[in-house]
Design a protein around this motif. Sequence first.
Motif, PDB file in Angstrom:
ATOM      1  N   LEU A   1      44.825  38.827  47.053  1.00  0.00           N
ATOM      2  CA  LEU A   1      45.211  39.988  46.246  1.00  0.00           C
ATOM      3  C   LEU A   1      45.148  39.663  44.754  1.00  0.00           C
ATOM      4  CD1 LEU A   1      46.419  42.894  46.189  1.00  0.00           C
ATOM      5  CD2 LEU A   1      48.667  41.811  46.241  1.00  0.00           C
ATOM      6  N   LEU A   2      45.644  38.489  44.383  1.00  0.00           N
ATOM      7  CA  LEU A   2      45.596  38.068  42.976  1.00  0.00           C
ATOM      8  C   LEU A   2      44.147  37.911  42.502  1.00  0.00           C
ATOM      9  CD1 LEU A   2      48.494  35.449  42.988  1.00  0.00           C
ATOM     10  CD2 LEU A   2      48.505  37.657  41.814  1.00  0.00           C
ATOM     11  N   PHE A   3      43.297  37.335  43.361  1.00  0.00           N
ATOM     12  CA  PHE A   3      41.896  37.166  42.993  1.00  0.00           C
ATOM     13  C   PHE A   3      41.200  38.528  42.850  1.00  0.00           C
ATOM     14  CE2 PHE A   3      37.403  35.877  43.909  1.00  0.00           C
ATOM     15  CZ  PHE A   3      37.239  35.060  42.799  1.00  0.00           C
ATOM     16  N   GLU A   4      41.491  39.458  43.740  1.00  0.00           N
ATOM     17  CA  GLU A   4      40.925  40.812  43.630  1.00  0.00           C
ATOM     18  C   GLU A   4      41.369  41.473  42.332  1.00  0.00           C
ATOM     19  OE1 GLU A   4      41.954  42.893  47.237  1.00  0.00           O
ATOM     20  OE2 GLU A   4      40.695  41.570  48.466  1.00  0.00           O
ATOM     21  N   GLN A   5      42.621  41.247  41.952  1.00  0.00           N
ATOM     22  CA  GLN A   5      43.108  41.798  40.683  1.00  0.00           C
ATOM     23  C   GLN A   5      42.357  41.164  39.514  1.00  0.00           C
ATOM     24  OE1 GLN A   5      44.750  44.356  40.246  1.00  0.00           O
ATOM     25  NE2 GLN A   5      45.988  44.267  38.411  1.00  0.00           N
ATOM     26  N   LEU A   6      42.115  39.863  39.598  1.00  0.00           N
ATOM     27  CA  LEU A   6      41.351  39.187  38.546  1.00  0.00           C
ATOM     28  C   LEU A   6      39.929  39.752  38.487  1.00  0.00           C
ATOM     29  CD1 LEU A   6      41.337  37.014  36.344  1.00  0.00           C
ATOM     30  CD2 LEU A   6      40.707  35.345  38.104  1.00  0.00           C
ATOM     31  N   ILE A   7      39.334  39.991  39.637  1.00  0.00           N
ATOM     32  CA  ILE A   7      37.992  40.591  39.673  1.00  0.00           C
ATOM     33  C   ILE A   7      37.996  41.944  38.977  1.00  0.00           C
ATOM     34  CG2 ILE A   7      36.245  41.599  41.205  1.00  0.00           C
ATOM     35  CD1 ILE A   7      36.883  39.282  43.174  1.00  0.00           C
ATOM     36  N   SER A   8      39.074  42.705  39.145  1.00  0.00           N
ATOM     37  CA  SER A   8      39.138  44.018  38.492  1.00  0.00           C
ATOM     38  C   SER A   8      39.174  43.895  36.966  1.00  0.00           C
ATOM     39  CB  SER A   8      40.342  44.822  39.000  1.00  0.00           C
ATOM     40  OG  SER A   8      41.557  44.346  38.456  1.00  0.00           O
ATOM     41  N   PHE A   9      39.564  42.723  36.472  1.00  0.00           N
ATOM     42  CA  PHE A   9      39.594  42.463  35.025  1.00  0.00           C
ATOM     43  C   PHE A   9      38.360  41.691  34.549  1.00  0.00           C
ATOM     44  CE2 PHE A   9      44.220  43.079  35.630  1.00  0.00           C
ATOM     45  CZ  PHE A   9      44.466  43.969  34.591  1.00  0.00           C
ATOM     46  N   ARG A  10      37.368  41.546  35.408  1.00  0.00           N
ATOM     47  CA  ARG A  10      36.201  40.715  35.087  1.00  0.00           C
ATOM     48  C   ARG A  10      35.511  41.161  33.798  1.00  0.00           C
ATOM     49  NH1 ARG A  10      31.746  38.483  39.317  1.00  0.00           N
ATOM     50  NH2 ARG A  10      30.586  37.226  37.835  1.00  0.00           N
ATOM     51  N   LYS A  11      35.297  42.433  33.625  1.00  0.00           N
ATOM     52  CA  LYS A  11      34.601  42.939  32.431  1.00  0.00           C
ATOM     53  C   LYS A  11      35.376  42.552  31.156  1.00  0.00           C
ATOM     54  CE  LYS A  11      31.210  45.880  31.330  1.00  0.00           C
ATOM     55  NZ  LYS A  11      29.825  45.536  31.540  1.00  0.00           N
ATOM     56  N   LEU A  12      36.693  42.762  31.170  1.00  0.00           N
ATOM     57  CA  LEU A  12      37.520  42.394  30.025  1.00  0.00           C
ATOM     58  C   LEU A  12      37.452  40.895  29.756  1.00  0.00           C
ATOM     59  CD1 LEU A  12      39.663  43.045  27.845  1.00  0.00           C
ATOM     60  CD2 LEU A  12      41.395  42.781  29.648  1.00  0.00           C
ATOM     61  N   LEU A  13      37.507  40.103  30.827  1.00  0.00           N
ATOM     62  CA  LEU A  13      37.418  38.647  30.678  1.00  0.00           C
ATOM     63  C   LEU A  13      36.100  38.241  30.041  1.00  0.00           C
ATOM     64  CD1 LEU A  13      38.545  35.790  31.229  1.00  0.00           C
ATOM     65  CD2 LEU A  13      37.524  35.934  33.499  1.00  0.00           C
ATOM     66  N   GLU A  14      34.998  38.795  30.537  1.00  0.00           N
ATOM     67  CA  GLU A  14      33.685  38.427  30.007  1.00  0.00           C
ATOM     68  C   GLU A  14      33.490  38.914  28.575  1.00  0.00           C
ATOM     69  OE1 GLU A  14      30.928  39.712  33.035  1.00  0.00           O
ATOM     70  OE2 GLU A  14      31.331  37.937  34.254  1.00  0.00           O
ATOM     71  N   ILE A  15      34.111  40.025  28.210  1.00  0.00           N
ATOM     72  CA  ILE A  15      34.052  40.490  26.818  1.00  0.00           C
ATOM     73  C   ILE A  15      34.769  39.481  25.916  1.00  0.00           C
ATOM     74  CG2 ILE A  15      34.941  42.233  25.211  1.00  0.00           C
ATOM     75  CD1 ILE A  15      34.294  44.323  27.439  1.00  0.00           C
ATOM     76  N   GLN A  16      35.953  39.023  26.337  1.00  0.00           N
ATOM     77  CA  GLN A  16      36.713  38.046  25.541  1.00  0.00           C
ATOM     78  C   GLN A  16      35.981  36.712  25.456  1.00  0.00           C
ATOM     79  OE1 GLN A  16      39.353  38.285  23.619  1.00  0.00           O
ATOM     80  NE2 GLN A  16      39.794  40.400  24.133  1.00  0.00           N
ATOM     81  N   LEU A  17      35.403  36.283  26.566  1.00  0.00           N
ATOM     82  CA  LEU A  17      34.731  34.983  26.611  1.00  0.00           C
ATOM     83  C   LEU A  17      33.350  35.001  25.964  1.00  0.00           C
ATOM     84  CD1 LEU A  17      35.585  34.027  30.293  1.00  0.00           C
ATOM     85  CD2 LEU A  17      36.596  33.031  28.232  1.00  0.00           C
ATOM     86  N   GLU A  18      32.749  36.180  25.908  1.00  0.00           N
ATOM     87  CA  GLU A  18      31.387  36.367  25.404  1.00  0.00           C
ATOM     88  C   GLU A  18      30.376  35.581  26.232  1.00  0.00           C
ATOM     89  OE1 GLU A  18      31.486  35.470  21.210  1.00  0.00           O
ATOM     90  OE2 GLU A  18      32.596  37.305  20.771  1.00  0.00           O
ATOM     91  N   GLU A  19      30.662  35.426  27.534  1.00  0.00           N
ATOM     92  CA  GLU A  19      29.765  34.751  28.460  1.00  0.00           C
ATOM     93  C   GLU A  19      30.251  34.995  29.884  1.00  0.00           C
ATOM     94  OE1 GLU A  19      29.974  30.605  27.418  1.00  0.00           O
ATOM     95  OE2 GLU A  19      32.040  30.415  28.088  1.00  0.00           O
ATOM     96  N   SER A  20      29.387  34.714  30.824  1.00  0.00           N
ATOM     97  CA  SER A  20      29.760  34.810  32.235  1.00  0.00           C
ATOM     98  C   SER A  20      30.195  33.445  32.740  1.00  0.00           C
ATOM     99  CB  SER A  20      28.570  35.292  33.068  1.00  0.00           C
ATOM    100  OG  SER A  20      28.236  36.597  32.713  1.00  0.00           O
ATOM    101  N   TRP A  21      31.154  33.443  33.642  1.00  0.00           N
ATOM    102  CA  TRP A  21      31.624  32.220  34.268  1.00  0.00           C
ATOM    103  C   TRP A  21      31.291  32.264  35.749  1.00  0.00           C
ATOM    104  CZ3 TRP A  21      37.005  30.289  32.227  1.00  0.00           C
ATOM    105  CH2 TRP A  21      36.914  30.028  30.857  1.00  0.00           C
ATOM    106  N   THR A  22      31.483  31.162  36.440  1.00  0.00           N
ATOM    107  CA  THR A  22      31.242  31.071  37.872  1.00  0.00           C
ATOM    108  C   THR A  22      32.506  31.490  38.620  1.00  0.00           C
ATOM    109  OG1 THR A  22      29.707  29.242  37.489  1.00  0.00           O
ATOM    110  CG2 THR A  22      30.538  29.523  39.740  1.00  0.00           C
ATOM    111  N   TRP A  23      32.347  32.427  39.539  1.00  0.00           N
ATOM    112  CA  TRP A  23      33.466  32.940  40.342  1.00  0.00           C
ATOM    113  C   TRP A  23      33.392  32.293  41.718  1.00  0.00           C
ATOM    114  CZ3 TRP A  23      36.950  36.929  38.707  1.00  0.00           C
ATOM    115  CH2 TRP A  23      36.754  37.311  37.375  1.00  0.00           C
ATOM    116  N   ARG A  24      34.464  31.618  42.107  1.00  0.00           N
ATOM    117  CA  ARG A  24      34.504  30.910  43.390  1.00  0.00           C
ATOM    118  C   ARG A  24      35.702  31.380  44.216  1.00  0.00           C
ATOM    119  NH1 ARG A  24      30.929  26.765  42.555  1.00  0.00           N
ATOM    120  NH2 ARG A  24      30.808  25.904  40.467  1.00  0.00           N
ATOM    121  N   PRO A  25      35.445  32.283  45.172  1.00  0.00           N
ATOM    122  CA  PRO A  25      36.548  32.665  46.064  1.00  0.00           C
ATOM    123  C   PRO A  25      36.923  31.491  46.962  1.00  0.00           C
ATOM    124  CG  PRO A  25      34.527  33.839  46.647  1.00  0.00           C
ATOM    125  CD  PRO A  25      34.218  32.983  45.447  1.00  0.00           C
ATOM    126  N   SER A  26      38.131  31.509  47.460  1.00  0.00           N
ATOM    127  CA  SER A  26      38.593  30.456  48.355  1.00  0.00           C
ATOM    128  C   SER A  26      37.769  30.476  49.631  1.00  0.00           C
ATOM    129  CB  SER A  26      40.064  30.679  48.701  1.00  0.00           C
ATOM    130  OG  SER A  26      40.512  29.694  49.586  1.00  0.00           O
TER     131      SER A  26
END
Length: 153
Positions: A72-97
């Motif tokens: 559930l926490l990871f899904e919530q983080l995924i929902s913030f992915r666009k905001l995260l990538e805007i702040q980071l100005e790059e894409s990161w690697t997403w690794r689900p458990s």
Amino acid sequence: MYTRNEVSKLKQEFWTAFGGYMKPVPSAEGTPVNWKNYKTGIRHIYFRMSAERDRACIGIEIRHPDPGIGELLFEQLISFRKLLEIQLEESWTWRPSNEEETANTGHKVEKCLLGVNVLNKDDWPEIISFLKPRIIALDAFWAQAQYGFEGLA
């Protein structure tokens, strides 16, 4: 080859230098922060930085003892992915458990810099230059997103 004590001492020196370099940098909210041991304020969600013999990495880890809540926490983080990538100005690697892995393994979003060695002091400026803007960007992201995680963990 380095002895275990030499490796430990060099890593400790690096993180002390990194902490000193970051100390004057306030958080996105203008408060002092311990950048190396960043506290997200949400249990089981961590910002992690590492510097090893072959790489330096920074990431967000979700390590909840209940796999369902971790998901559930990871899904919530995924929902913030666009905001995260805007702040980071790059894409990161997403690794689900991976359920086949040990129960202690959680979800991770990370970025690594390969080809650097924390045991080589000549690499320290490159490692610090890699980690600094990313931990500051994670803090700016978290200042906006953390409230979306309250009550979930």
